[in-house]
Design an enzyme around this catalytic site. Structure first.
Site, PDB file in Angstrom:
ATOM      1  N   ASP A   1      10.460 -29.040  17.708  1.00  0.00           N
ATOM      2  CA  ASP A   1       9.917 -27.694  17.579  1.00  0.00           C
ATOM      3  C   ASP A   1      10.748 -26.807  16.667  1.00  0.00           C
ATOM      4  O   ASP A   1      10.216 -26.032  15.873  1.00  0.00           O
ATOM      5  CB  ASP A   1       9.806 -27.035  18.954  1.00  0.00           C
TER       6      ASP A   1
ATOM      7  N   ASP B   1      13.645 -27.582  21.674  1.00  0.00           N
ATOM      8  CA  ASP B   1      12.271 -27.963  21.974  1.00  0.00           C
ATOM      9  C   ASP B   1      11.756 -27.084  23.108  1.00  0.00           C
ATOM     10  O   ASP B   1      12.450 -26.893  24.114  1.00  0.00           O
ATOM     11  CB  ASP B   1      12.192 -29.441  22.369  1.00  0.00           C
ATOM     12  N   TYR B   2      10.548 -26.541  22.940  1.00  0.00           N
ATOM     13  CA  TYR B   2       9.929 -25.704  23.962  1.00  0.00           C
ATOM     14  C   TYR B   2       9.077 -26.559  24.890  1.00  0.00           C
ATOM     15  O   TYR B   2       8.322 -27.420  24.435  1.00  0.00           O
ATOM     16  CB  TYR B   2       9.015 -24.648  23.333  1.00  0.00           C
TER      17      TYR B   2
END
Length: 297
Positions: A185, A198-199
């Site tokens: 991300d 990273d979400y």
């Protein structure tokens, strides 16, 4: 920003490991939004922390892959300043594009959740809202060939370097063969290093402790996210080594941060999983992929 500008050529494509006999999905978008893992009630400072949190509960109806994708897009596209209410149109358009029904009340709740995530101290003073555009790249891409690389071999290297849980034993029968492709991300330059973020919009539960400590580690392990984070870091290491003069992993390779957006900002450290991988492990994994390629040539 350490070094030169290494991100200028990147574009996005799907995050999959393709292999001959099985597919290992490295899902780095909002497409995985699983039910929480049931954990024993935690004891915090001598008190039983079993109460459900109203802020988590208010967003429970909004879940699933389309909601996750919408949140990812808002985080990627949001400009300076609060999302709610200043960027309400962006929020509305992204939810609508994913066919996520949201009335005014739901829009406000999602907007405030994203603002909390952007304002939260992720650790050591890092806040997403403070990272300038020139120090970040969204949807960091990577692609390189892998030829007959058993995950059992990678797991042995992780054990040897003190990270036994990074590659689950349940994947020992899997062999990577084909193209290792994916995108993280966010890559950001901060505090002299390059980091992978990273979400995750996963619903882990309605209690604060569902997003910290053992509960958070269990959720990471269930979805094989530590392996995902490790592969992202190897890919970033390769990229930086090729493009930064004088690059060394010891000085410039940073951490893996997994940010469980629902809980960010509700309490210090909540929803943040952070890992600094041993440099020797990253280099050993890089060598393992390179050796396999040379053997097949």
């Amino acid at each position: 920003m350490p070094g030169s500008r290494p991100f200028q050529w990147l574009h996005s494509f799907s995050g999959l490991i393709r292999q001959a006999t099985a597919a290992v999905v490295v899902d780095d978008r909002g497409a995985v939004d699983e039910a929480g893992i049931e954990e024993p009630v935690a004891i915090v400072d001598g008190l039983v922390e079993a109460a459900e949190d109203s802020r988590l509960l208010s967003l429970h109806p909004l879940r699933g892959p389309r909601f996750g994708d919408a949140v990812h897009h808002v985080l990627e596209l949001a400009g300076p300043g609060p999302v709610w209410p200043g960027q309400r149109q962006l929020l509305h358009s992204q939810l609508a594009a994913q066919a996520v029904p949201a009335n005014s009340e739901a829009l406000e709740r999602v907007g405030k959740m994203i603002d909390r995530a952007r304002q939260a101290d992720l650790g050591d003073g890092l806040r997403l809202v403070d990272i300038p555009a020139e120090h970040r790249i969204v949807e960091f891409e990577f692609q390189f060939p892998v030829r007959q690389v058993p995950l059992a071999r990678l797991r042995q290297l992780c054990i040897a370097h003190g990270r036994p849980g990074a590659v689950p034993a349940s994947l020992d029968a899997t062999t990577l063969n084909g193209m290792l492709t994916g995108f993280a991300d966010l890559i950001l330059a901060w505090d002299g290093r390059y980091h992978v973020l990273d979400y995750k919009t996963n619903w882990l539960g309605a209690r604060l402790h569902d997003y910290q400590g053992h509960s958070l580690d269990a959720a990471m392990a269930e979805h094989h996210y530590p392996l995902q984070a490790l592969l992202y870091t190897v890919a970033l290491h390769r990229y930086l080594r090729q493009r930064l003069d004088g690059y060394t992993a010891e000085r410039q390779l940073g951490d893996s941060w997994y940010l469980f957006v629902r809980a960010l900002g509700l309490a210090p450290g909540l929803g943040v999983w952070r890992q600094r991988w041993p440099v020797a492990l990253i280099e050993a994994l890089d060598d393992a992929f390179a050796d396999a390629q040379e053997a097949a040539a």
